[in-house]
Design an enzyme around this catalytic site. Sequence first.
Site, short mmCIF file in Angstrom:
data_model
loop_
_atom_site.label_atom_id
_atom_site.label_comp_id
_atom_site.label_asym_id
_atom_site.label_seq_id
_atom_site.Cartn_x
_atom_site.Cartn_y
_atom_site.Cartn_z
N ARG A 113 12.65 22.59 42.95
CA ARG A 113 14.10 22.46 43.07
C ARG A 113 14.72 21.77 41.88
O ARG A 113 15.94 21.76 41.73
CB ARG A 113 14.44 21.66 44.33
N ASP A 136 27.31 22.79 55.21
CA ASP A 136 27.16 23.67 54.04
C ASP A 136 26.53 25.00 54.44
O ASP A 136 25.84 25.13 55.43
CB ASP A 136 26.33 23.02 52.93
N ARG A 137 26.78 25.99 53.58
CA ARG A 137 26.28 27.35 53.77
C ARG A 137 27.03 28.06 54.89
O ARG A 137 27.85 28.92 54.65
CB ARG A 137 24.76 27.35 54.07
N HIS A 168 22.95 23.73 59.06
CA HIS A 168 23.72 24.41 58.01
C HIS A 168 24.94 25.18 58.52
O HIS A 168 25.14 26.35 58.18
CB HIS A 168 22.81 25.33 57.20
N HIS A 203 14.10 14.17 56.05
CA HIS A 203 14.56 15.52 55.76
C HIS A 203 13.67 16.23 54.74
O HIS A 203 13.27 17.37 54.95
CB HIS A 203 16.00 15.51 55.23
N ASP A 224 17.30 21.74 59.92
CA ASP A 224 18.58 22.13 59.32
C ASP A 224 19.40 23.02 60.27
O ASP A 224 18.87 23.94 60.88
CB ASP A 224 18.34 22.91 58.04
N ASN A 248 19.74 16.40 52.14
CA ASN A 248 20.23 16.49 50.76
C ASN A 248 21.62 17.12 50.69
O ASN A 248 22.33 16.95 49.70
CB ASN A 248 19.25 17.28 49.88
N HIS A 249 22.04 17.81 51.76
CA HIS A 249 23.38 18.41 51.76
C HIS A 249 24.46 17.48 52.30
O HIS A 249 25.63 17.86 52.32
CB HIS A 249 23.39 19.73 52.53
N HIS A 292 14.18 21.04 55.65
CA HIS A 292 14.49 21.30 54.23
C HIS A 292 14.08 22.67 53.72
O HIS A 292 14.51 23.07 52.65
CB HIS A 292 13.81 20.20 53.42
N ASP A 314 21.03 18.06 56.91
CA ASP A 314 21.63 19.35 56.55
C ASP A 314 22.36 19.98 57.73
O ASP A 314 22.10 21.10 58.15
CB ASP A 314 20.59 20.31 55.97
#
Length: 503
Positions: A406, A280-281, A250, A358, A248, A309-310, A433, A277
């Site tokens: 989750r 995001d964030r 991010h 991922h 990730d 997943n993002h 992840h 990923d």
Amino acid sequence: MADGEAINEEITPKNSGKPLLKTKDSLTEEDKIKAEEVKEKANQFFKKEDYSQAITFYSQALELNPFVAAYYGNRSLAYLRTECFGYALSDASKALELDKTYVKAYYRRASANMALGKFKLALKDFEAVAKAKPNDKDARAKYNECNKIVKRIAFEKAIAVDDKSVAEQIDLESMAIEDEYEGPEMEEGGKVTGEFMTQLMLTFKDQKKLHRKYAYQILLQAKEIFSSQPSLVDITIPGNEKFTVCGDIHGQFYDLMNIFELNGFPSKVNPYLFNGDFVDRGSFSVECIFTLLGFKLLYPDHFFMARGNHESVTMNQMYGFEGEVKSKYSQQMADLFTEVFNWLPLAHCINKKVLVMHGGLFSEDTVTLDDIRKIERNKQPPDSGPMCELLWSDPQFQCGRSPSKRGVGVQFGPDVTKAFLQRNKLDYIIRSHEVKNDGYEISHDRKCVTVFSAPNYCDTMGNKGAFINLKGDDLSPKFTSYEAVPHPNVKPMAYASPLFGLF
């Protein structure tokens, strides 16, 4: 993670969903007093942002006295902070079973449902809060914001036109390059060159923008490449050549640049796989994704990208990427990103021996590599099934399978990993992840490797990032960990949904 999402896979809700071991009649005053003391200790860890320890002590308090709604409510919030949304949801519901007037539990449950993209369920809980506290401006604002999202989704669904993609609506010819533009320029025909990539990264480091025409050209070309690839991409690493796997990112652009400084920039002799990923964030997600897509165009056979997943609409709406794209470019470009993300491959297989995805493995024992190849992936991730699990699942220490912390995907044990590897004649799996203190973790008898490449995740976690080097004739993973580097004063989540204050 996330989700680089959850912080420690050993976190489990010790009471959620299990029969209570005590009855109210058997509960002693000593139990109640001791439970309060332990809860206070948990609160202190929570204040220090040590959510893992807070969860441990909230769980101990619940073992002593499982009849206090606030204990479940507090643990639910700690699970939200560690992005164990499934556990947070369970605890909030348990708190409401014990006390239907416990307003904070409605907030917690709404937060978990929002994080999982279940906006209608979240709206019901926001409505309950607004009714219980009619004069609470914050409660009314949260309800109104969630209601707007639900109505917008319904409206977009109603007006959706299936026969024309966003890509088909882009008119590049009408996009003029202004005289004052000083950023990188693509060659005639929209070709990405090494010089373009060098200038692009320098432009982003200086917090300047790529011209929208070139941005659109990159996206359109990337969509064309990804849509020509299978859901499972086979990678061959010859002989003694090096190959790098990153987890990730991010939106942490300056840490991405540090990876290249440490490990070398992508090239035909320095290939990379980025394992989902990308966005995001972090608030430099636009810079990250255009850099990665640019290298994909420059080295299409030596630079690989997998879906996380993002890379989905719901996550992007909540965690900031959509807001960032709209701020720096337009809603139309955000919609085009969705089309590109829908075509990202779901997994990669290195030298027919190492599977990289991922999230993780599956709820069924029968899944094969051929099943992954056949997945129709040009869509938003479903709530269940192999595509969902590739993006969302996590390993667990105990054997067997468990419901996901989750609330999406599954948790799988070492026996599940072993059986999958044997069935598919693989050596081990690499996945991402999850935040790990050193940026990586080896589990399941060394058959499951986690790599996470965003150090000091969200500027708060204090973790290291890591990447993996493999050699073609020796697929044993070699890890490099590194600290976060400074970045401009733009905080993570700067473009996130207004509802994210709940978390």
